[in-house]
Design an enzyme around this catalytic site. Structure first.
Site, mmCIF file in Angstrom:
data_model
loop_
_atom_site.group_PDB
_atom_site.id
_atom_site.type_symbol
_atom_site.label_atom_id
_atom_site.label_comp_id
_atom_site.label_asym_id
_atom_site.label_seq_id
_atom_site.Cartn_x
_atom_site.Cartn_y
_atom_site.Cartn_z
ATOM 1 N N THR A 18 -14.784 20.326 -17.894
ATOM 2 C CA THR A 18 -16.169 20.595 -17.477
ATOM 3 C C THR A 18 -16.202 21.509 -16.257
ATOM 4 O OG1 THR A 18 -16.700 18.350 -18.210
ATOM 5 C CG2 THR A 18 -18.368 19.486 -16.913
ATOM 6 N N ASP A 279 -15.850 17.756 -2.766
ATOM 7 C CA ASP A 279 -15.961 19.211 -2.580
ATOM 8 C C ASP A 279 -17.362 19.646 -2.143
ATOM 9 O OD1 ASP A 279 -16.928 18.521 -5.127
ATOM 10 O OD2 ASP A 279 -16.573 20.541 -5.899
ATOM 11 N N THR A 344 -23.622 19.802 -20.248
ATOM 12 C CA THR A 344 -23.123 19.308 -18.965
ATOM 13 C C THR A 344 -22.181 20.329 -18.318
ATOM 14 O OG1 THR A 344 -23.329 17.022 -19.645
ATOM 15 C CG2 THR A 344 -21.694 17.493 -17.943
ATOM 16 N N GLU A 363 -28.325 17.972 -12.402
ATOM 17 C CA GLU A 363 -27.637 17.113 -13.353
ATOM 18 C C GLU A 363 -27.794 15.667 -12.904
ATOM 19 O OE1 GLU A 363 -23.997 18.835 -15.404
ATOM 20 O OE2 GLU A 363 -23.623 19.297 -13.308
ATOM 21 N N LYS A 376 -23.817 23.628 -7.692
ATOM 22 C CA LYS A 376 -24.663 22.603 -7.117
ATOM 23 C C LYS A 376 -24.298 22.467 -5.648
ATOM 24 C CE LYS A 376 -21.913 18.821 -9.158
ATOM 25 N NZ LYS A 376 -21.073 19.381 -10.232
ATOM 26 N N ARG A 497 -19.218 8.241 -21.510
ATOM 27 C CA ARG A 497 -20.438 8.159 -20.713
ATOM 28 C C ARG A 497 -21.616 7.880 -21.647
ATOM 29 N NH1 ARG A 497 -18.368 9.738 -15.974
ATOM 30 N NH2 ARG A 497 -17.371 11.766 -15.709
HETATM 31 C C1 VG1 Z 1 -18.960 15.359 -14.560
HETATM 32 C C2 VG1 Z 1 -20.463 15.264 -14.573
HETATM 33 C C3 VG1 Z 1 -21.072 16.645 -14.703
HETATM 34 C C4 VG1 Z 1 -20.553 17.536 -13.567
HETATM 35 C C5 VG1 Z 1 -19.040 17.531 -13.567
HETATM 36 C C6 VG1 Z 1 -18.470 18.287 -12.381
HETATM 37 O O1 VG1 Z 1 -18.505 15.916 -15.773
HETATM 38 O O2 VG1 Z 1 -20.910 14.427 -15.607
HETATM 39 O O3 VG1 Z 1 -22.470 16.549 -14.676
HETATM 40 O O4 VG1 Z 1 -21.006 18.853 -13.731
HETATM 41 O O5 VG1 Z 1 -18.540 16.187 -13.497
HETATM 42 O O6 VG1 Z 1 -18.963 17.773 -11.188
HETATM 43 P P1 VG1 Z 1 -17.964 15.028 -16.997
HETATM 44 O O7 VG1 Z 1 -17.505 16.021 -18.036
HETATM 45 O O8 VG1 Z 1 -16.868 14.189 -16.453
HETATM 46 O O9 VG1 Z 1 -19.106 14.195 -17.453
HETATM 47 V V1 VG1 Z 1 -18.058 17.862 -9.802
HETATM 48 O O10 VG1 Z 1 -18.929 17.364 -8.519
HETATM 49 O O11 VG1 Z 1 -16.852 16.778 -10.287
HETATM 50 O O12 VG1 Z 1 -17.414 19.364 -9.714
HETATM 51 CO CO CO Z 2 -18.054 17.881 -6.817
#
Ligand code: VG1
Ligand code: CO
Length: 544
Positions: A18, A279, A344, A363, A376, A497
């Site tokens: 992601t 981060d 996502t 999100e 974000k 999820r």
């Molecule tokens: C998760 C969240 C998603 C977000 C991603 C990165 O992904 O659900 O909304 O954009 O983390 O966020 P996933 O594929 O595990 O559902 V960050 O703050 O970890 O860069």
């Molecule tokens: Co993050």
């Protein structure tokens, strides 16, 4: 400058998820693992000769090692200049801003975000393009293909750069500028928000607590909240970034920020609590006696953005990830602006933001941001909240209640089942997918009739690209939804999820306990998908 071409062999597991490639530190420490991935990124890009590359990370364990490697490889591959945050630090939103502000070709953001750090924790590398945002799938797919066949990488024989020393150095023939990680970002925030109003709010005795979770936002929060806005010293807690986040889990949710939540629910507690992740791109917002769910926060920020100077002429549109609640849709509807539903991951917002079709994105996973950067932005959300509170002269709880009384309330929860056996998880989603064609029109209990059931496929309205299999969604005629997808950021096994949502009209009941309000949907999702039954888990690992 002597460029060395080093022989290597591919790793089979370098598929970006992601948000970049996230793995255990021990995986990243294998010979040439970092080098292979970086070379695969460079091999997938064109036209960067002599250009600028931004590099920075959240300071977690291995950040410094990977940065020195990246600098030498950037020099060998032909970049003309690297901008790197002092100490190797840049929050994800600050990195995005630095790329844009300095017109860089792109950037490397080193982070595994909210995942734990340290020698036994996680590490991550993400490539961002010149608009400051995460590389789109076109590029991440190319990178993955390249990692499968990579046989050499390029580097130079040069000493480490002194990352603590602000100013210009060289690595081979490439210029390396070590920059203050906070300055550009703090200046940007000052252009967006009414700092005088927020300063007056603090001066009037408004009390806030901000938990930087021993992660990257500490220096930013100290500089902006305490130094510039006059919040009392001590407002920012855990404000020094540590390589292992003080052994904590830098995920700003009600599990890992439970103490703050409890404090905000007491009469003596402060007026406002906030936190950010490893981060710095996520945010947690808690008012006195009121936790604001991220989906509601997106809707509220969109509805009130015009109160901040940076958005005073209104917003062009809103985008949210598919599992995020539809609360923001009602705001877009009322404002008569565009609303977009994307898969996502922040990379899907980039085109809409670049095209000027949306101003605010969000999100359900505690991420909100705007067109000021292409990531974000945790502190941005906190500052916009403070700006709104300062101008409206109301508390968070009152603002939230008024919002529900105007737009209705979308009860919302997410149940995560972490470290599930990947085969079981995959089969579970496949089996649910197979049931989808038979569901529309079916009734469950008295109130729930299925309106649609599908596997979300996104058509990007700007570049026409499509992304399939982005999560199973079952929508009901009353606006309720069940969504199920597999996480793309976990590093061990699979994470399931389950997202649940129910709409209650503006004149409806807004004071139910969330899990109670969603009980019929929780039961129905178990009936349809059988997560507990198939995984043997009694309860979700995390409920948010
Ligand atoms: C998760 C969240 C998603 C977000 C991603 C990165 O992904 O659900 O909304 O954009 O983390 O966020 P996933 O594929 O595990 O559902 V960050 O703050 O970890 O860069
Ligand atoms: Co993050």
């Amino acid at each position: 400058m002597m460029i060395q071409t080093i022989k290597t062999t591919p790793y089979g597991d370098q598929k970006p998820g992601t948000s970049g490639l996230r793995k255990r530190v021990t995986v990243y420490q294998q010979p040439h693992y970092v080098e292979n991935y970086l070379q695969a990124i460079f091999d997938s890009l064109e036209g960067f000769d002599g250009q600028t590359l931004v590099i920075g990370g959240d300071g977690r364990f291995y950040n410094d090692v990977a940065i020195q490697t990246a600098i030498r490889m950037a020099a060998a591959n032909g970049f003309g200049r690297v901008l790197v945050g002092q100490g190797g630090l840049l929050s994800t939103p600050a990195a995005s801003h630095v790329i844009r502000h300095h017109k860089a070709f792109g950037g490397l953001v080193l982070s595994a975000s909210h995942n734990p750090g340290g020698p036994d924790g996680d590490f991550g590398i993400k490539y961002n393009i010149g608009n400051g945002g995460p590389a789109p799938e076109r590029i991440t797919d190319a990178v993955y293909e390249r990692t499968k066949v990579i046989d050499t990488y390029k580097t130079i024989d040069a000493p480490d750069v002194a990352l603590d020393q602000i100013g210009t150095q060289h690595s081979g023939e490439m210029v390396v500028e070590v920059i203050d990680p906070v300055a550009d970002y703090a200046a940007l925030m000052e252009t967006l928000f009414d700092f005088d109003a927020i300063r007056a709010l603090f001066a009037s005795g408004f009390r806030m607590t901000f938990d930087a979770m021993n992660a990257i936002t500490g220096p930013y929060a100290h500089a902006i909240l305490e130094d510039k806005l006059g919040a009392p010293k001590g407002t920012v807690k855990n404000g020094t970034p540590l390589p292992d986040f003080g052994q904590g889990h830098p995920d700003p949710n009600l599990v890992y920020c439970k103490d703050m939540f409890d404090l905000l629910m007491t009469p003596e507690g402060p007026d406002f609590g906030a936190a950010s992740d490893g981060d710095g791109d996520r945010n947690l917002i808690i008012g006195k006696n009121r936790f604001v769910t991220p989906s509601d926060s997106l809707a509220l920020l969109a509805a009130n953005a015009h109160l901040a100077p940076g958005y005073k002429s209104g917003i062009a549109g809103i985008a949210r990830s598919m599992p995020t609640s539809a609360a923001a849709d009602r705001v877009a509807d009322k404002l008569g602006i565009e609303m977009h539903e994307t898969p996502t991951g922040w990379k899907f917002f980039g085109n809409l933001l670049d095209a000027g079709r949306v101003t605010i994105c969000g999100e359900e996973s505690a991420g909100t941001g705007s067109d000021h950067v292409r990531e974000k932005d945790g502190l941005w959300a906190v500052l916009l909240w403070l700006n709104i509170v300062a101008v409206r002269k109301q508390g968070v709880d009152e603002i939230v209640r008024e919002h529900w009384a105007t737009f209705g309330r979308n009860y919302y929860t997410r149940h995560d089942y972490e470290e599930v056996d990947a085969t079981i998880a995959g089969k579970l989603v496949d089996d649910l997918r197979a049931q989808l064609p038979s569901l529309p029109g079916k009734n469950f209990g008295e109130d729930l009739q299925v309106a649609y059931a599908d596997d979300f496929k996104y058509l990007d309205p700007v570049d026409g690209s499509t992304s399939a299999k982005q999560g199973v969604r079952i929508g009901f005629t009353d606006g309720s939804r069940i969504v199920l997808r597999l996480s793309g950021t976990g590093t061990v096994g699979a994470t399931l999820r389950l997202y649940l949502e129910r709409y209650e009209a503006a004149d409806g009941r807004h004071d139910l306990e969330t899990q109670t309000a969603l009980e019929p949907l929780i039961g129905l999702s178990e009936q349809l998908a059988g997560i507990k039954q198939r995984t043997g888990r009694k309860d979700p690992s995390v409920i948010t």
